[in-house]
Design an enzyme around this catalytic site. Structure first.
Site, mmCIF file in Angstrom:
data_model
loop_
_atom_site.group_PDB
_atom_site.id
_atom_site.type_symbol
_atom_site.label_atom_id
_atom_site.label_comp_id
_atom_site.label_asym_id
_atom_site.label_seq_id
_atom_site.Cartn_x
_atom_site.Cartn_y
_atom_site.Cartn_z
ATOM 1 N N ASP A 76 -63.822 -14.154 -51.117
ATOM 2 C CA ASP A 76 -62.838 -13.335 -50.412
ATOM 3 C C ASP A 76 -61.435 -13.946 -50.420
ATOM 4 O O ASP A 76 -61.255 -15.107 -50.777
ATOM 5 C CB ASP A 76 -63.300 -13.070 -48.960
ATOM 6 C CG ASP A 76 -63.959 -14.284 -48.310
ATOM 7 O OD1 ASP A 76 -63.747 -15.404 -48.793
ATOM 8 O OD2 ASP A 76 -64.682 -14.103 -47.314
ATOM 9 N N ASN A 78 -71.864 -13.961 -36.010
ATOM 10 C CA ASN A 78 -72.425 -12.610 -35.839
ATOM 11 C C ASN A 78 -73.236 -12.180 -37.064
ATOM 12 O O ASN A 78 -73.571 -11.008 -37.212
ATOM 13 C CB ASN A 78 -71.298 -11.599 -35.576
ATOM 14 C CG ASN A 78 -70.299 -11.529 -36.727
ATOM 15 O OD1 ASN A 78 -70.466 -12.224 -37.735
ATOM 16 N ND2 ASN A 78 -69.284 -10.696 -36.589
ATOM 17 N N HIS A 121 -72.182 -12.387 -40.220
ATOM 18 C CA HIS A 121 -71.418 -11.880 -41.378
ATOM 19 C C HIS A 121 -71.510 -12.832 -42.568
ATOM 20 O O HIS A 121 -71.700 -14.036 -42.403
ATOM 21 C CB HIS A 121 -69.967 -11.551 -41.009
ATOM 22 C CG HIS A 121 -69.053 -12.725 -40.788
ATOM 23 N ND1 HIS A 121 -68.096 -12.752 -39.805
ATOM 24 C CD2 HIS A 121 -68.926 -13.913 -41.436
ATOM 25 C CE1 HIS A 121 -67.444 -13.888 -39.862
ATOM 26 N NE2 HIS A 121 -67.928 -14.617 -40.838
ATOM 27 N N GLU A 145 -68.638 -7.540 -42.198
ATOM 28 C CA GLU A 145 -68.913 -7.613 -40.763
ATOM 29 C C GLU A 145 -70.059 -6.672 -40.392
ATOM 30 O O GLU A 145 -70.378 -5.748 -41.143
ATOM 31 C CB GLU A 145 -67.642 -7.243 -39.980
ATOM 32 C CG GLU A 145 -66.471 -8.192 -40.181
ATOM 33 C CD GLU A 145 -66.709 -9.599 -39.623
ATOM 34 O OE1 GLU A 145 -67.648 -9.783 -38.821
ATOM 35 O OE2 GLU A 145 -65.956 -10.517 -40.014
HETATM 36 C C1 F6R Z 1 -65.789 -17.696 -46.267
HETATM 37 C C2 F6R Z 1 -66.487 -16.547 -45.719
HETATM 38 C C3 F6R Z 1 -67.032 -16.487 -44.316
HETATM 39 C C4 F6R Z 1 -67.542 -17.817 -43.775
HETATM 40 C C5 F6R Z 1 -68.089 -17.650 -42.355
HETATM 41 C C6 F6R Z 1 -68.476 -18.985 -41.739
HETATM 42 O O1 F6R Z 1 -65.392 -17.464 -47.615
HETATM 43 O O2 F6R Z 1 -66.596 -15.629 -46.433
HETATM 44 O O3 F6R Z 1 -68.062 -15.536 -44.293
HETATM 45 O O4 F6R Z 1 -68.539 -18.316 -44.615
HETATM 46 O O5 F6R Z 1 -67.128 -17.050 -41.538
HETATM 47 O O6 F6R Z 1 -67.322 -19.747 -41.545
HETATM 48 P P1 F6R Z 1 -67.397 -21.260 -41.103
HETATM 49 O O7 F6R Z 1 -68.020 -22.022 -42.220
HETATM 50 O O8 F6R Z 1 -65.944 -21.662 -40.895
HETATM 51 O O9 F6R Z 1 -68.198 -21.315 -39.846
#
Ligand code: F6R
Length: 248
Positions: free
Chosen positions: A68, A137, A139, A144
């Site tokens: 992303d 959550n 995701h 989401e």
């Molecule tokens: C990152 C991404 C997100 C993260 C997720 C967990 O490219 O796509 O889905 O993997 O938000 O984030 P952290 O590792 O900061 O807890």
């Protein structure tokens, strides 16, 4: 099929995940790695850099595609995911930067940006191993809860809480990204192998629901139960609920 590896702590999780990624690179030097940003994989990237510097790893034939990117940010903005990847991994290993792909945050036409990214994923031959973090959550990427499972790369509106949380990094509210481009669940599920990393107590519920709960768009990562090659590397804190429920 989901295989779970229990790590003692963040350091151990990072080393185990890096081991799995380096095995992939050794077995297929010209592999396509799907990569993630966020705090969880930072230790994994650090470990890979360390092994590269010792001469144990060669990224010269590797291609990468990231999950992303914020819409509106250029790669030299220190909040962009391109910048994150350069500073945490690409700048420190011998990967050919022209073979590292991140959605084009500067493309204003969302449809065009997403179609081009799908095209890139296809033209590199698909993803051999997709690294994922998981949100509290459930995701994955910016997919989401509630979004349809069938989507490929698409543009998402960031939640108000994400926008507010990011505001401190920008000079004015106008500069704060309000949207992002993300691979969809369909792109993620098309990867040959998936490696999910998770650390900390605040991921325990999401991890339990994703791996043992009902498969539902309300928990995006629950779709991984339908993938045939998922490896989860998580520390004891992230696995605490799964352990408590006696699943492992
Ligand atoms: C990152 C991404 C997100 C993260 C997720 C967990 O490219 O796509 O889905 O993997 O938000 O984030 P952290 O590792 O900061 O807890």
């Amino acid at each position: 099929m989901i295989t779970i590896y229990k790590a003692k702590d963040y350091q151990d999780m990072s080393r185990k995940a890096a081991n799995i990624i380096s095995a992939q690179i050794i077995m297929k030097p010209n592999c396509v790695l799907g990569l993630a940003t966020g705090s969880t994989p930072i230790g994994t990237y650090r470990q890979l850099v360390e092994w590269y510097k010792k001469g144990d790893l060669d990224f010269s034939k590797v291609t990468s595609v990231n999950l992303d990117e914020y819409k509106g940010l250029s790669g030299d903005n220190d909040q962009s995911y391109r910048y994150f990847m350069n500073t945490n991994l690409f700048d420190h290993v011998n990967i050919d930067k022209t073979k590292t792909f991140v959605p084009n945050g500067l493309e204003k036409d969302s449809e065009k940006a997403c179609a081009e990214y799908n095209e890139i994923i296809q033209s590199v031959g698909g993803i051999d191993m997709q690294l994922l973090g998981i949100g509290g959550n459930g995701h994955i990427g910016f997919n989401e809860p509630g979004l349809a499972f069938e989507q490929k790369t698409h543009c998402v509106d960031l939640t108000e809480s994400t926008i507010q949380a990011n505001a401190r990094f920008f000079e004015s509210m106008d500069d704060v990204p309000k949207q992002a481009y993300t691979m969809g669940i369909k792109n993620i599920m098309s990867a040959k192998k998936i490696l999910l990393v998770a650390t900390g107590e605040n991921k325990a519920e999401a991890l339990y629901q994703s791996l043992y709960g009902k498969i539902t768009p309300n928990v995006p990562a629950s779709i991984l139960q339908l993938h045939n090659d998922v490896t989860v590397v998580a520390d004891e804190a992230a696995l605490s609920l799964i352990i408590k429920k006696g699943e492992i």
